[in-house]
Design an enzyme around this catalytic site. Sequence first.
Site, PDB file in Angstrom:
ATOM      1  N   ARG A 214       0.846  -1.203   0.000  1.00 33.07           N
ATOM      2  CA  ARG A 214       0.000   0.000   0.000  1.00 33.07           C
ATOM      3  C   ARG A 214       0.879   1.249   0.000  1.00 33.07           C
ATOM      4  O   ARG A 214       0.613   2.232  -0.683  1.00 33.07           O
ATOM      5  CB  ARG A 214      -0.935   0.000   1.227  1.00 33.07           C
ATOM      6  CG  ARG A 214      -1.983  -1.108   1.188  1.00 33.07           C
ATOM      7  CD  ARG A 214      -3.055  -0.919   2.250  1.00 33.07           C
ATOM      8  NE  ARG A 214      -2.585  -1.155   3.616  1.00 33.07           N
ATOM      9  CZ  ARG A 214      -2.600  -2.337   4.242  1.00 33.07           C
ATOM     10  NH1 ARG A 214      -3.072  -3.408   3.629  1.00 33.07           N
ATOM     11  NH2 ARG A 214      -2.166  -2.456   5.483  1.00 33.07           N
TER      12      ARG A 214
ATOM     13  N   LYS B  17     -12.077  14.815   5.379  1.00 32.47           N
ATOM     14  CA  LYS B  17     -13.231  14.350   4.600  1.00 32.47           C
ATOM     15  C   LYS B  17     -14.116  13.451   5.446  1.00 32.47           C
ATOM     16  O   LYS B  17     -13.621  12.642   6.233  1.00 32.47           O
ATOM     17  CB  LYS B  17     -12.752  13.561   3.381  1.00 32.47           C
ATOM     18  CG  LYS B  17     -13.916  13.031   2.521  1.00 32.47           C
ATOM     19  CD  LYS B  17     -13.448  12.041   1.461  1.00 32.47           C
ATOM     20  CE  LYS B  17     -13.851  10.632   1.848  1.00 32.47           C
ATOM     21  NZ  LYS B  17     -13.594   9.639   0.791  1.00 32.47           N
TER      22      LYS B  17
ATOM     23  N   LYS C 182     -18.276  18.080  -1.518  1.00 33.86           N
ATOM     24  CA  LYS C 182     -17.898  16.972  -2.409  1.00 33.86           C
ATOM     25  C   LYS C 182     -19.148  16.176  -2.740  1.00 33.86           C
ATOM     26  O   LYS C 182     -19.545  15.275  -2.001  1.00 33.86           O
ATOM     27  CB  LYS C 182     -16.842  16.081  -1.738  1.00 33.86           C
ATOM     28  CG  LYS C 182     -16.483  14.834  -2.558  1.00 33.86           C
ATOM     29  CD  LYS C 182     -15.169  14.212  -2.130  1.00 33.86           C
ATOM     30  CE  LYS C 182     -14.936  12.902  -2.871  1.00 33.86           C
ATOM     31  NZ  LYS C 182     -13.560  12.417  -2.749  1.00 33.86           N
TER      32      LYS C 182
HETATM   33  P1  13P Z   1     -14.522   7.902  -6.097  1.00 29.57           P
HETATM   34  O1  13P Z   1     -14.062   9.058  -6.961  1.00 29.57           O
HETATM   35  O2  13P Z   1     -13.899   6.604  -6.452  1.00 29.57           O
HETATM   36  O3  13P Z   1     -16.000   7.880  -5.957  1.00 29.57           O
HETATM   37  O4  13P Z   1     -13.939   8.191  -4.650  1.00 29.57           O
HETATM   38  C1  13P Z   1     -13.990   9.465  -4.147  1.00 29.57           C
HETATM   39  C2  13P Z   1     -14.152   9.413  -2.686  1.00 29.57           C
HETATM   40  O5  13P Z   1     -13.336   9.917  -1.945  1.00 29.57           O
HETATM   41  C3  13P Z   1     -15.353   8.772  -2.138  1.00 29.57           C
HETATM   42  O6  13P Z   1     -15.450   9.075  -0.794  1.00 29.57           O
END
Ligand code: 13P
Length: 341
Positions: free
Chosen positions: A45, A136, A221
């Site tokens: 990873r 996030k 987001k």
């Molecule tokens: P994806 O762009 O693969 O949807 O992932 C973005 C993400 O951070 C989802 O929480």
Amino acid sequence: MSERLEDIATAMVSGGKGLLAADESSGTIKKRFDVIGVESTADNRRDYREMMFRASDAMSKYISGVILYDETIRQKAADGTPLVDIIKAAGSIPGIKVDLGAKPLAGFPGDTITEGLDGLRERLAEYYKLGARFAKWRAVIDIDTGKGVPSTNSIASNTHALARYAALCQEAGIVPIVEPEVLMDGAHSIDTCYDVTKATLVKLYDELYAARVVLGGSILKPNMVISGKKSGKTDSPEEIAEKTIKLFREVVPAAVPGIAFLSGGQEDEEATANLNAINAIGPHPWKLTFSYGRALQAAPQKAWSGKASNIAAGQAAFTHRAHMNHLAALGKWQPALEKAA
Ligand code: 13P
């Protein structure tokens, strides 16, 4: 760089730069590695993510920040340099996923609630010390209208948690990315996606106001407004752009500096074309960019496939997708640029 929340948030979404979502949990990264036949060990990873963070062209020109997972923000590169320092040296900002995942919502079959508020103040203080300047939290809203999913309670609970998270982030000097993901996995139409996304965002901004979150120091987001995968329908980028922007103009305050989309299962080029179409119909009150996980990483994962001899190829694949999405964030992408590469 400035430590003001507004300045960090603006830097995250400006100049056609966007975010690399590299915050896959241990379970999710294992699924991705299974596809390319790589064992999911801590070293693999690390090697994989180090490969991307050392792609200096991509990181310095196209990637404003990287969302990390708890393991990664503590990891060192093979030569002993903390991965966070490699990101910062490229002029990119380290960020951290702080939610603890979506769990079944009691009493509401098919709905989930994202957990992780307990102890969050203390975790944020530690992540700040480790270098994170944004965070996030992902809420997951599925659509299955025949089964009453999502319920009003799911939207209320998830947006309330997002607001509590966002307020704690700002108290800690960390910009919250608020992510209420309406999934595109279902069989629903684009108009149903519109309605559910609208209900979710209206409630989200109610909750953020109530929690005294400073919108100028936050990033949204969201998903795009798009048909469910199982509907069998592929929408044109123009229709996605028109409906997504119509919705956001109604419900996302202009005080929000930027909107960084998730890719959510869209194909690589599809995610780029849709972002480009969204920016092509501007100007808009906010910056509109990418915060892609899969749509930035599927190509480099395949090119790398766990072999040290493929690192240059993996970096080239990552740099190409980052470049294409950078152009899309400026509304300057064209399909021919994909073929040229
Ligand atoms: P994806 O762009 O693969 O949807 O992932 C973005 C993400 O951070 C989802 O929480």
